[in-house]
Enzyme design. Structure first.
Site, PDB file in Angstrom:
ATOM      1  N   HIS A  37       0.847  -1.183   0.000  1.00 12.67           N
ATOM      2  CA  HIS A  37       0.000   0.000   0.000  1.00 12.67           C
ATOM      3  C   HIS A  37       0.896   1.251   0.000  1.00 12.67           C
ATOM      4  CE1 HIS A  37      -3.455  -2.364   1.717  1.00 12.67           C
ATOM      5  NE2 HIS A  37      -2.484  -3.049   2.283  1.00 12.67           N
ATOM      6  N   GLU A 119       2.530  -0.894   4.412  1.00 12.69           N
ATOM      7  CA  GLU A 119       2.310   0.471   3.940  1.00 12.69           C
ATOM      8  C   GLU A 119       3.659   1.122   3.672  1.00 12.69           C
ATOM      9  OE1 GLU A 119      -0.552   2.141   3.462  1.00 12.69           O
ATOM     10  OE2 GLU A 119      -2.039   0.975   4.590  1.00 12.69           O
ATOM     11  N   HIS A 155      -2.337  -3.197  -3.473  1.00 16.81           N
ATOM     12  CA  HIS A 155      -3.733  -2.973  -3.109  1.00 16.81           C
ATOM     13  C   HIS A 155      -4.554  -2.746  -4.374  1.00 16.81           C
ATOM     14  CE1 HIS A 155      -6.476  -0.895   0.124  1.00 16.81           C
ATOM     15  NE2 HIS A 155      -6.900  -2.092  -0.199  1.00 16.81           N
ATOM     16  N   ASP A 165      -3.296   2.137  -4.948  1.00 13.82           N
ATOM     17  CA  ASP A 165      -1.957   2.072  -4.360  1.00 13.82           C
ATOM     18  C   ASP A 165      -1.345   0.679  -4.483  1.00 13.82           C
ATOM     19  OD1 ASP A 165      -4.099   1.496  -2.433  1.00 13.82           O
ATOM     20  OD2 ASP A 165      -2.553   1.367  -0.907  1.00 13.82           O
TER      21      ASP A 165
END
Length: 187
Positions: A37, A119, A155, A165
């Protein structure tokens, strides 16, 4: 998982910040996917602690107008890789973090149940840093050595039309050779 690099699903190379936003995985669940992400809070701003605040339910609506829409969210990811290449872990990989939402990978719904979320501090509109790719490579290799992960995907690939993303600036070639398939085709 209990090795030198891992303690009960916690990667020892990461700074630990516990999030309350997780659930136990099913006892027979095999972790087979890593989902990448990007995140910046507020958009296009980095290094201000807002991502940690979001994942620990401490986001301050008064700190920025954008934050008012985030205060009720209960989301998390297993890891955050900062712009400087630091790793922060919020949820044990042995548990399910709330990072993927409505998602599907190879016909299987609800990717949170069988994935690890990472992330990258960033956005869809600018490149990620060399330090981030170096940390990501190290983390992916550690995950591949410890868990039966088969693939890494974005994602955008598990929630097409809903998510974008890590985005078109993410250099997928830099994650080849990390011990798992790079799956960037359709879900």
């Amino acid at each position: 998982m209990h090795t030198k690099d891992w303690q009960q699903g916690w990667w020892q190379a990461a700074r630990r910040v516990d999030s309350p936003n997780f659930a136990p995985r099913a006892a027979d669940e095999k972790i087979s996917l890593v989902v990448l992400h990007n995140i910046s809070l507020p958009p296009f701003e980095y290094g201000n602690g807002a991502v940690e605040a979001l994942f620990t339910n401490r986001i301050d609506a008064a700190a920025h107008p954008f934050f008012s829409i985030l205060t009720e969210l209960r989301v998390s990811s297993h890891f955050l890789i900062t712009r400087k290449g630091g790793a922060v872990q919020f949820v044990s990989c042995d548990h399910m973090a709330y990072h993927a939402g409505i998602s599907s990978f190879r016909g299987r719904e609800k990717c949170n149940a069988f994935s690890i979320g990472i992330e990258l501090e960033g956005c869809d509109f600018e490149p990620f840093t060399d330090a981030q790719y170096q940390c990501l490579s190290k983390l992916l290799k550690a995950i591949a050595a410890a868990y039966p992960v088969e693939a890494v995907s974005g994602h955008q690939h598990i929630a097409p039309g809903r998510k974008s993303d890590p985005g078109h600036f993410f250099d997928w070639a830099r994650v080849y050779g990390c011990g798992m398939e790079v799956a960037v085709g359709g879900s």
